[in-house]
Design a protein around this motif. Structure first.
Motif, PDB file in Angstrom:
ATOM      1  N   GLY A  39     -12.180 -23.623  18.922  1.00 21.02           N
ATOM      2  CA  GLY A  39     -11.027 -24.064  18.135  1.00 21.02           C
ATOM      3  C   GLY A  39      -9.848 -24.437  19.015  1.00 21.02           C
ATOM      4  N   ASN A  40      -8.654 -23.998  18.638  1.00 19.25           N
ATOM      5  CA  ASN A  40      -7.443 -24.283  19.413  1.00 19.25           C
ATOM      6  C   ASN A  40      -7.041 -23.134  20.325  1.00 19.25           C
ATOM      7  N   ASN A  41      -7.973 -22.190  20.522  1.00 22.87           N
ATOM      8  CA  ASN A  41      -7.723 -21.073  21.430  1.00 22.87           C
ATOM      9  C   ASN A  41      -7.818 -21.581  22.869  1.00 22.87           C
ATOM     10  N   SER A  42      -6.703 -21.655  23.559  1.00 21.22           N
ATOM     11  CA  SER A  42      -6.654 -22.238  24.906  1.00 21.22           C
ATOM     12  C   SER A  42      -7.530 -21.501  25.908  1.00 21.22           C
ATOM     13  N   PHE A  43      -7.495 -20.145  25.855  1.00 17.12           N
ATOM     14  CA  PHE A  43      -8.284 -19.362  26.812  1.00 17.12           C
ATOM     15  C   PHE A  43      -9.781 -19.578  26.578  1.00 17.12           C
ATOM     16  N   ALA A  44     -10.183 -19.557  25.321  1.00 15.76           N
ATOM     17  CA  ALA A  44     -11.601 -19.761  24.993  1.00 15.76           C
ATOM     18  C   ALA A  44     -12.053 -21.163  25.417  1.00 15.76           C
ATOM     19  N   THR A  45     -11.185 -22.152  25.215  1.00 15.12           N
ATOM     20  CA  THR A  45     -11.511 -23.523  25.610  1.00 15.12           C
ATOM     21  C   THR A  45     -11.666 -23.629  27.121  1.00 15.12           C
ATOM     22  N   MET A  46     -10.808 -22.930  27.874  1.00 13.99           N
ATOM     23  CA  MET A  46     -10.923 -22.928  29.332  1.00 13.99           C
ATOM     24  C   MET A  46     -12.263 -22.358  29.784  1.00 13.99           C
ATOM     25  N   ILE A  47     -12.687 -21.276  29.142  1.00 12.67           N
ATOM     26  CA  ILE A  47     -13.983 -20.658  29.481  1.00 12.67           C
ATOM     27  C   ILE A  47     -15.118 -21.641  29.215  1.00 12.67           C
ATOM     28  N   VAL A  48     -15.052 -22.312  28.065  1.00 12.60           N
ATOM     29  CA  VAL A  48     -16.096 -23.288  27.704  1.00 12.60           C
ATOM     30  C   VAL A  48     -16.119 -24.442  28.697  1.00 12.60           C
ATOM     31  N   ILE A  49     -14.937 -24.925  29.108  1.00 11.25           N
ATOM     32  CA  ILE A  49     -14.867 -26.027  30.076  1.00 11.25           C
ATOM     33  C   ILE A  49     -15.456 -25.610  31.420  1.00 11.25           C
ATOM     34  N   ALA A  50     -15.205 -24.373  31.834  1.00  6.84           N
ATOM     35  CA  ALA A  50     -15.769 -23.857  33.087  1.00  6.84           C
ATOM     36  C   ALA A  50     -17.302 -23.843  33.019  1.00  6.84           C
ATOM     37  N   ILE A  51     -17.844 -23.365  31.903  1.00  3.78           N
ATOM     38  CA  ILE A  51     -19.307 -23.327  31.715  1.00  3.78           C
ATOM     39  C   ILE A  51     -19.856 -24.748  31.613  1.00  3.78           C
ATOM     40  N   TRP A  52     -19.115 -25.600  30.929  1.00  2.00           N
ATOM     41  CA  TRP A  52     -19.487 -27.018  30.770  1.00  2.00           C
ATOM     42  C   TRP A  52     -19.641 -27.678  32.145  1.00  2.00           C
ATOM     43  N   GLY A  53     -18.651 -27.490  33.017  1.00  2.00           N
ATOM     44  CA  GLY A  53     -18.703 -28.055  34.362  1.00  2.00           C
ATOM     45  C   GLY A  53     -19.876 -27.519  35.161  1.00  2.00           C
ATOM     46  N   PHE A  54     -20.160 -26.222  34.990  1.00  2.00           N
ATOM     47  CA  PHE A  54     -21.269 -25.578  35.706  1.00  2.00           C
ATOM     48  C   PHE A  54     -22.612 -26.174  35.288  1.00  2.00           C
ATOM     49  N   LEU A  55     -22.811 -26.365  33.994  1.00  2.00           N
ATOM     50  CA  LEU A  55     -24.092 -26.857  33.490  1.00  2.00           C
ATOM     51  C   LEU A  55     -24.261 -28.361  33.671  1.00  2.00           C
ATOM     52  N   TYR A  56     -23.139 -29.092  33.678  1.00  2.24           N
ATOM     53  CA  TYR A  56     -23.186 -30.549  33.829  1.00  2.24           C
ATOM     54  C   TYR A  56     -23.421 -30.988  35.273  1.00  2.24           C
ATOM     55  N   ALA A  57     -22.752 -30.342  36.217  1.00  2.00           N
ATOM     56  CA  ALA A  57     -22.680 -30.822  37.602  1.00  2.00           C
ATOM     57  C   ALA A  57     -24.013 -31.210  38.246  1.00  2.00           C
ATOM     58  N   PRO A  58     -25.077 -30.406  38.112  1.00  2.78           N
ATOM     59  CA  PRO A  58     -26.321 -30.759  38.824  1.00  2.78           C
ATOM     60  C   PRO A  58     -27.182 -31.786  38.088  1.00  2.78           C
ATOM     61  N   CYS A  59     -26.682 -32.425  37.039  1.00  2.00           N
ATOM     62  CA  CYS A  59     -27.545 -33.294  36.235  1.00  2.00           C
ATOM     63  C   CYS A  59     -28.134 -34.443  37.056  1.00  2.00           C
ATOM     64  N   PHE A  60     -27.344 -35.050  37.959  1.00  2.00           N
ATOM     65  CA  PHE A  60     -27.865 -36.152  38.759  1.00  2.00           C
ATOM     66  C   PHE A  60     -28.860 -35.654  39.813  1.00  2.00           C
ATOM     67  N   LEU A  61     -28.580 -34.482  40.391  1.00  2.00           N
ATOM     68  CA  LEU A  61     -29.505 -33.878  41.355  1.00  2.00           C
ATOM     69  C   LEU A  61     -30.816 -33.516  40.674  1.00  2.00           C
ATOM     70  N   ASN A  62     -30.732 -32.871  39.509  1.00  2.00           N
ATOM     71  CA  ASN A  62     -31.932 -32.490  38.758  1.00  2.00           C
ATOM     72  C   ASN A  62     -32.756 -33.712  38.359  1.00  2.00           C
ATOM     73  N   ALA A  63     -32.058 -34.760  37.916  1.00  2.00           N
ATOM     74  CA  ALA A  63     -32.752 -35.983  37.490  1.00  2.00           C
ATOM     75  C   ALA A  63     -33.483 -36.633  38.659  1.00  2.00           C
ATOM     76  N   ALA A  64     -32.810 -36.718  39.820  1.00  2.00           N
ATOM     77  CA  ALA A  64     -33.425 -37.336  41.000  1.00  2.00           C
ATOM     78  C   ALA A  64     -34.640 -36.538  41.456  1.00  2.00           C
ATOM     79  N   ALA A  65     -34.494 -35.221  41.542  1.00  2.00           N
ATOM     80  CA  ALA A  65     -35.605 -34.363  41.977  1.00  2.00           C
ATOM     81  C   ALA A  65     -36.771 -34.442  41.003  1.00  2.00           C
ATOM     82  N   TYR A  66     -36.462 -34.474  39.711  1.00  2.00           N
ATOM     83  CA  TYR A  66     -37.509 -34.507  38.679  1.00  2.00           C
ATOM     84  C   TYR A  66     -38.303 -35.811  38.746  1.00  2.00           C
ATOM     85  N   MET A  67     -37.610 -36.937  38.949  1.00  2.00           N
ATOM     86  CA  MET A  67     -38.296 -38.228  39.022  1.00  2.00           C
ATOM     87  C   MET A  67     -39.054 -38.397  40.334  1.00  2.00           C
ATOM     88  N   ILE A  68     -38.461 -37.959  41.446  1.00  2.00           N
ATOM     89  CA  ILE A  68     -39.123 -38.072  42.748  1.00  2.00           C
ATOM     90  C   ILE A  68     -40.383 -37.215  42.790  1.00  2.00           C
TER      91      ILE A  68
END
Length: 392
Positions: free
Chosen positions: A285-314
């Motif tokens: 919702g509009n809870n700033s602290f909760a949103t910050m936590i979600v953004i931190a997790i979001w960045g963690f899970l998103y970041a390796p997507c290009f590395l994972n994709a390259a390794a998976y295809m290779i």
């Protein structure tokens, strides 16, 4: 040789600053040119679409050229793009300048990865790939949020000045520190194109496309989403982009190690974020602290997507690694383009708050591709075992 991997990483920082630096300033660009946010999204989707459509052909054509020369040519165009874009040209010219460097982007990345891997230890293959592709996460935590912050203080054109400076530094480093890398043996086009007939490789390509589309259907409108839905100021958004990138650096390092143990499980584990994040953003919702936590997790899970994709295809075409990596980049950028376009359409018709749910749909489809490839490979393995048993 890790030196080559680190130079490739620096070059990738310049590339990613140019490609994704636009995300943080998209609302300001839309306001300046008096266009809608989804039309401004063309600046991202057009870049990605050029890569998707021309990447494999450009790599095949450049497969016999000295890799240092290719990397120098690519970075020179990125530098030119940053300079012209900072002058705030007419919108059509800005789109054209965004598209030009995209022609050599996949050639640059595939050359950097191939050079790093072939000059290093075979056992460190995924780690060397991780160093080069780590430029994505580093850009997300340094140049991209910094450019967004400066744009919030001064003007959106400042972001392009930052992009030009980073590209210039990368160009100087490649010229002065990278050794000449002539291609010893050029593989035939037929040998490389043959991988397109393999069902497991085609499933891997579909997984890559759907996974990147899942993330970018929301991430492309990161600044607009946080501003309109979470009521954050431009400066706060730049801090959130910084947080997003910080957690991504750790994730890229971890994924590089996890890939050495199981490529499918690593890809699937991080892909689960496309299901978790939309729900978490909604309930924060509009809870700033909760949103910050979600953004931190979001960045963690998103970041390796290009590395994972390259390794998976290779992993489905180790005999044509450079071409497979280029196709990974192309299908990934097709995903960027599709995700941005579909996300923009959802925003235009249903509102910015609904964008994250689009990513969930793409994510589920991507997980299905992993399951199908695993089933296909298990069936092929069983056939080989049965054939061997009959000949005992």
């Amino acid at each position: 040789m890790k030196k080559i991997a680190y130079i490739g990483c620096l070059g990738l920082i310049g590339i990613i600053t140019t490609e994704f630096g636009i995300i943080g300033i998209l609302p300001q660009v839309a306001t300046y040119y008096r266009i809608s946010i989804n039309k401004a999204g063309i600046l991202l989707s057009a870049f990605a679409l050029v890569i998707a459509l021309t990447g494999p052909f450009m790599t095949l054509l450049a497969s016999g050229i000295n890799r240092k020369k290719i990397m120098l040519a690519g970075m020179s165009i990125f530098l030119l793009t940053g300079i012209v874009s900072a002058l705030a040209p007419p919108f059509w010219l800005l789109v054209v300048m965004r598209m030009l460097p995209a022609f050599l982007q996949p050639v640059f990345i595939s050359s950097a990865i191939a050079a790093a891997v072939r000059h290093g230890d075979k056992k460190q293959e995924h780690q060397l790939m991780g160093i080069v592709l780590g430029g994505i996460a580093i850009a997300m935590v340094t140049t991209v949020p910094y450019a967004t912050y400066l744009a919030s203080v001064y003007t959106w054109r400042t972001s392009f000045i930052v992009q030009a400076i980073v590209s210039a530094l990368a160009l100087i480093s490649i010229f002065s520190a990278l050794p000449s890398m002539p291609v010893a043996e050029k593989k035939s086009y037929g040998t490389q194109l043959k991988i397109l007939t393999r069902p497991d490789f085609l499933l891997s390509s579909a997984m890559n496309f759907l996974m990147i589309a899942a993330w970018f259907s929301t991430y492309s409108y990161f600044a607009d989403y946080l501003g309109k839905v979470k009521q954050m100021s431009p400066q706060t958004i730049s801090y959130m982009m910084l947080l997003f990138g910080v957690t991504g650096i750790l994730a890229n390092w971890l994924a590089g190690r996890m890939l050495g143990k199981s490529i499918p499980l690593t890809a699937a584990a991080f892909l689960l974020g496309t299901i978790f994040i939309p729900a978490a953003l909604y309930y924060a919702g509009n809870n700033s602290f909760a949103t910050m936590i979600v953004i931190a997790i979001w960045g963690f899970l998103y970041a390796p997507c290009f590395l994972n994709a390259a390794a998976y295809m290779i992993s489905a075409a180790p005999d044509a690694m450079e071409f497979a990596n280029t196709l990974a980049i192309s299908f990934g950028n097709l995903g960027v383009s599709a995700g941005t376009i579909v996300g923009g359409w959802v925003i235009a018709n249903y509102g910015i708050a609904q964008a994250p749910w689009t990513g969930m749909a793409f994510g589920v489809a991507s997980l299905l591709m992993i399951a199908l490839r695993s089933k296909l490979e298990a069936g092929a393995k069983k056939q080989v075992e049965n054939h061997s048993f009959r000949h005992i």
